[in-house]
Motif scaffolding. Structure first.
Motif, PDB file in Angstrom:
ATOM      1  N   PRO A 407       0.799  -1.229   0.000  1.00  0.00           N
ATOM      2  CA  PRO A 407       0.000   0.000   0.000  1.00  0.00           C
ATOM      3  C   PRO A 407       0.829   1.274   0.000  1.00  0.00           C
ATOM      4  N   THR A 408       2.134   1.179   0.280  1.00  0.00           N
ATOM      5  CA  THR A 408       2.959   2.390   0.266  1.00  0.00           C
ATOM      6  C   THR A 408       3.108   2.969  -1.144  1.00  0.00           C
ATOM      7  N   VAL A 409       2.732   2.180  -2.183  1.00  0.00           N
ATOM      8  CA  VAL A 409       2.759   2.681  -3.556  1.00  0.00           C
ATOM      9  C   VAL A 409       1.921   3.951  -3.681  1.00  0.00           C
ATOM     10  N   ARG A 410       0.858   4.039  -2.886  1.00  0.00           N
ATOM     11  CA  ARG A 410      -0.012   5.217  -2.994  1.00  0.00           C
ATOM     12  C   ARG A 410       0.138   6.165  -1.805  1.00  0.00           C
ATOM     13  N   ASP A 411       1.121   5.939  -0.938  1.00  0.00           N
ATOM     14  CA  ASP A 411       1.298   6.791   0.248  1.00  0.00           C
ATOM     15  C   ASP A 411       1.503   8.254  -0.117  1.00  0.00           C
ATOM     16  N   ALA A 412       2.375   8.514  -1.090  1.00  0.00           N
ATOM     17  CA  ALA A 412       2.677   9.899  -1.446  1.00  0.00           C
ATOM     18  C   ALA A 412       1.432  10.602  -1.974  1.00  0.00           C
ATOM     19  N   ALA A 413       0.651   9.898  -2.782  1.00  0.00           N
ATOM     20  CA  ALA A 413      -0.577  10.495  -3.320  1.00  0.00           C
ATOM     21  C   ALA A 413      -1.588  10.758  -2.206  1.00  0.00           C
ATOM     22  N   LEU A 414      -1.698   9.836  -1.271  1.00  0.00           N
ATOM     23  CA  LEU A 414      -2.608  10.022  -0.143  1.00  0.00           C
ATOM     24  C   LEU A 414      -2.171  11.224   0.695  1.00  0.00           C
ATOM     25  N   ALA A 415      -0.881  11.317   0.976  1.00  0.00           N
ATOM     26  CA  ALA A 415      -0.373  12.440   1.762  1.00  0.00           C
ATOM     27  C   ALA A 415      -0.605  13.769   1.037  1.00  0.00           C
ATOM     28  N   GLN A 416      -0.403  13.777  -0.272  1.00  0.00           N
ATOM     29  CA  GLN A 416      -0.609  15.007  -1.041  1.00  0.00           C
ATOM     30  C   GLN A 416      -2.069  15.427  -1.016  1.00  0.00           C
ATOM     31  N   ALA A 417      -2.979  14.491  -1.179  1.00  0.00           N
ATOM     32  CA  ALA A 417      -4.408  14.810  -1.150  1.00  0.00           C
ATOM     33  C   ALA A 417      -4.816  15.377   0.203  1.00  0.00           C
ATOM     34  N   LEU A 418      -4.217  14.881   1.257  1.00  0.00           N
ATOM     35  CA  LEU A 418      -4.537  15.362   2.606  1.00  0.00           C
ATOM     36  C   LEU A 418      -4.055  16.789   2.838  1.00  0.00           C
ATOM     37  N   GLU A 419      -3.118  17.253   2.015  1.00  0.00           N
ATOM     38  CA  GLU A 419      -2.577  18.613   2.167  1.00  0.00           C
ATOM     39  C   GLU A 419      -3.299  19.645   1.303  1.00  0.00           C
ATOM     40  N   GLU A 420      -4.130  19.220   0.363  1.00  0.00           N
ATOM     41  CA  GLU A 420      -4.777  20.154  -0.561  1.00  0.00           C
ATOM     42  C   GLU A 420      -5.905  20.902   0.134  1.00  0.00           C
ATOM     43  N   SER A 421      -5.844  22.224   0.072  1.00  0.00           N
ATOM     44  CA  SER A 421      -6.797  23.056   0.813  1.00  0.00           C
ATOM     45  C   SER A 421      -8.221  22.971   0.272  1.00  0.00           C
ATOM     46  N   GLY A 422      -8.387  22.647  -1.004  1.00  0.00           N
ATOM     47  CA  GLY A 422      -9.728  22.582  -1.572  1.00  0.00           C
ATOM     48  C   GLY A 422     -10.397  21.229  -1.454  1.00  0.00           C
ATOM     49  N   VAL A 423      -9.680  20.239  -0.941  1.00  0.00           N
ATOM     50  CA  VAL A 423     -10.222  18.886  -0.853  1.00  0.00           C
ATOM     51  C   VAL A 423     -11.057  18.729   0.410  1.00  0.00           C
ATOM     52  N   ALA A 424     -12.276  18.233   0.247  1.00  0.00           N
ATOM     53  CA  ALA A 424     -13.156  17.979   1.390  1.00  0.00           C
ATOM     54  C   ALA A 424     -13.025  16.552   1.898  1.00  0.00           C
ATOM     55  N   VAL A 425     -12.847  15.610   0.977  1.00  0.00           N
ATOM     56  CA  VAL A 425     -12.832  14.193   1.337  1.00  0.00           C
ATOM     57  C   VAL A 425     -11.788  13.448   0.516  1.00  0.00           C
ATOM     58  N   VAL A 426     -11.050  12.596   1.187  1.00  0.00           N
ATOM     59  CA  VAL A 426     -10.173  11.641   0.509  1.00  0.00           C
ATOM     60  C   VAL A 426     -10.800  10.258   0.671  1.00  0.00           C
ATOM     61  N   LEU A 427     -10.973   9.585  -0.437  1.00  0.00           N
ATOM     62  CA  LEU A 427     -11.677   8.307  -0.482  1.00  0.00           C
ATOM     63  C   LEU A 427     -10.677   7.205  -0.788  1.00  0.00           C
ATOM     64  N   VAL A 428     -10.608   6.169   0.061  1.00  0.00           N
ATOM     65  CA  VAL A 428      -9.643   5.091  -0.136  1.00  0.00           C
ATOM     66  C   VAL A 428     -10.322   3.732  -0.001  1.00  0.00           C
ATOM     67  N   ASP A 429      -9.774   2.751  -0.680  1.00  0.00           N
ATOM     68  CA  ASP A 429     -10.215   1.363  -0.512  1.00  0.00           C
ATOM     69  C   ASP A 429      -9.125   0.582   0.201  1.00  0.00           C
ATOM     70  N   ILE A 430      -9.529  -0.294   1.097  1.00  0.00           N
ATOM     71  CA  ILE A 430      -8.612  -1.175   1.816  1.00  0.00           C
ATOM     72  C   ILE A 430      -9.006  -2.600   1.456  1.00  0.00           C
ATOM     73  N   VAL A 431      -8.182  -3.261   0.656  1.00  0.00           N
ATOM     74  CA  VAL A 431      -8.494  -4.609   0.178  1.00  0.00           C
ATOM     75  C   VAL A 431      -7.609  -5.602   0.912  1.00  0.00           C
ATOM     76  N   ILE A 432      -8.242  -6.516   1.635  1.00  0.00           N
ATOM     77  CA  ILE A 432      -7.504  -7.539   2.369  1.00  0.00           C
ATOM     78  C   ILE A 432      -7.800  -8.908   1.763  1.00  0.00           C
TER      79      ILE A 432
END
Length: 504
Positions: A407-432
């Motif tokens: 899952p670290t393949v998308r860590d940087a993208a997740l962190a970047q989305a969390l920093e964007e001031s215009g973003v209200a929601v970050v949506l992720v899937d957790i597949v086990i």
């Protein structure tokens, strides 16, 4: 100054999942910036060339060779990584009882070792997959082809041969199946029951099967067809054969079909076959309008709706979405967000799940962009707006494992989305499940926890069961402890994300 180095093992093969895990290990070594282990097919060589990983040694590899490619901070680190790769590849595997693992070199040798067999799971380079599948068919075995890069004409020919023999070819590029209680490849442990599933979508099959299991019902068989099966050229050959098999299976009383919209002529053929059955069906063609359903079939617009309908018609129970109030959850989440926050960012590992989330916004009349677009998506990425990215797509996995494995393949993208001031929601899937990372929820929670209190809301869904090695309830608990909202299904997660974005 950075350095790259390659080594080639002639006539050496490992399946793609094993190679992705080894790539992950090499990439984590000191001084290594990227690494890839791939069979030297022309398509794989192009991928590594585009990633800047190949040198003259790697370019000379053949389609039956293994290429180990490393980019590092200097030549010493690169050579050390290649030495470690050699050590890992030469290290013998051991069974749980401590003996050396036997590795049959052919289908015949495997059948002798097992005393027979009814299904062959084929994971070899695409150039050789069809030949191995034909060997399996000739020996009376069904074939599940995990391999990709098999031509569509070859796929059709294999499936026609299988039909003549009364057998199934699942795939090519079939990553998930659940046969008689046995999970294969990327799959989940679900109870056996009376609901059969045929799916041209791997994570779609996983989501439906897991939602059925969590609602207290069970699955007889989950049959993957490969994503091209319902195309005009292939004609739904595996889908039709799978329907025949489930129709004849006494343990199956209800059948669920899952796919993105098929070609119109193929849809008509499949629905005509459904109409001839004495069993009831739930049909989820994601993104379709549900027109033309036969009398014994109901249309379900989402994966969750498909699972709920199947459960209701077999046990009388309710789906796991029952009682989940999107409006209440959205209002609670919005209280902590600045009014200027408006956009949804989808950060996905499952392609079908990413598509379903887009369809939720499309149905609501919202504009959006995606690297894996459904019909109606914006053609180019705008400066601001809703966006959904499938990080399991090829452009994000060059020299790196799939995000379901790492899952670290998308860590940087997740962190970047969390920093964007215009973003209200970050949506992720957790597949086990089997084949997946041992703790994907923990990985997501660490990234979210590092973002601080002024971040966007984070909404997740967990695809899996409590019977899986990662234990779904434990994964949900880790997410919730990190302040992540957990929805009972991927569709509900997308609906919640949309509702939060609209409350200002």
């Amino acid at each position: 100054m950075s350095a790259k180095a390659n080594r080639v093992r002639k006539g050496f093969y490992l399946d793609s999942v094993a190679l992705m895990r080894l790539s992950q290990t090499l990439s984590a070594l000191p001084g290594v910036t990227s690494a890839a282990l791939m069979i030297g097919t022309p398509s794989n060589l192009r991928i590594m060339e585009d990633a800047g990983l190949l040198d003259a040694t790697g370019r000379a590899a053949g389609a039956n060779d293994l290429v180990v490619a490393v980019k590092a901070v200097d030549a010493k680190a690169a050579d050390a990584a290649l030495d470690e790769a050699d050590a890992m590849l030469d290290r013998p595997k051991h069974t749980a009882r401590g003996g050396a693992e036997r590795r049959p070199r052919s289908i015949d040798a495997a059948m002798r070792a097992l005393g027979g067999g009814t299904l062959a799971l084929i994971s070899v380079p695409g150039a050789f997959a069809a030949a191995e599948a034909r060997k399996a068919l000739a020996r009376g075995m069904h074939a599940m082809i995990f391999s990709d890069n098999v031509g569509i004409e070859e796929e059709r020919a294999l499936k026609l041969e299988a039909r003549e023999r009364g057998l199934l070819v699942m795939g090519p590029d079939c990553g998930t199946a659940m046969i008689a209680g046995t999970p294969l490849a990327f799959a989940n442990q679900v109870p056996q029951g009376s609901i059969g599933i045929v799916a041209a979508a791997g994570t779609g099959l996983q989501e439906v099967a897991c939602l059925i299991a969590r609602a207290g019902a069970g699955v007889s068989h989950g049959i993957g067809t490969g994503g091209r099966d319902l195309s005009e050229r292939v004609g739904g050959l595996t889908m039709l054969s799978a329907l025949d098999a489930l129709d004849a299976d006494e343990s199956t009383t209800h059948i669920v079909i899952v796919s993105k919209p098929p070609a119109a002529s193929v849809a008509a053929t499949v629905l005509a076959r459904v109409a001839k059955s004495r069993k009831n069906f739930t049909i989820c063609f994601l993104g379709a309008d549900g027109a033309g359903m036969p009398a014994n079939a109901r249309f379900a617009p989402t994966l969750a709706a498909a699972a709920a309908d199947a459960v209701a018609r077999t046990t009388g129970g309710a789906g796991v979405d029952a009682g989940f109030d999107v409006d209440v959850k959205a209002a609670e989440a919005r209280e902590h967000l600045a009014p200027a926050r408006r956009w949804v960012r989808g950060v996905y590992s499952g392609g079908t799940l990413c598509a379903e989330a887009q369809l939720v916004l499309r149905a609501a009349g919202e504009a959006f962009w995606s690297n894996a677009p459904v019909p109606g998506a914006l053609p180019t990425k705008p400066a601001s707006g809703h966006s959904f990215v499938d990080y399991g797509a090829d452009e994000y996995t060059v020299g790196r494992p799939h995000p379901m494995i790492d899952p670290t393949v998308r860590d940087a993208a997740l962190a970047q989305a969390l920093e964007e001031s215009g973003v209200a929601v970050v949506l992720v899937d957790i597949v086990i499940g089997f084949g997946a990372h041992e703790d994907p929820a923990g990985a997501a929670a660490r990234v979210v926890g590092a973002a601080g209190d002024q971040r966007p809301a984070v909404v997740a869904s967990v695809i899996g069961t409590d019977f899986d090695p990662q234990h779904r309830a434990s994964q949900v608990r880790k997410l919730e402890q990190a302040g992540i909202l957990v929805a009972p299904s991927n569709a509900r997660a997308a609906e919640l994300a949309l509702a939060i974005s609209r409350l200002r």
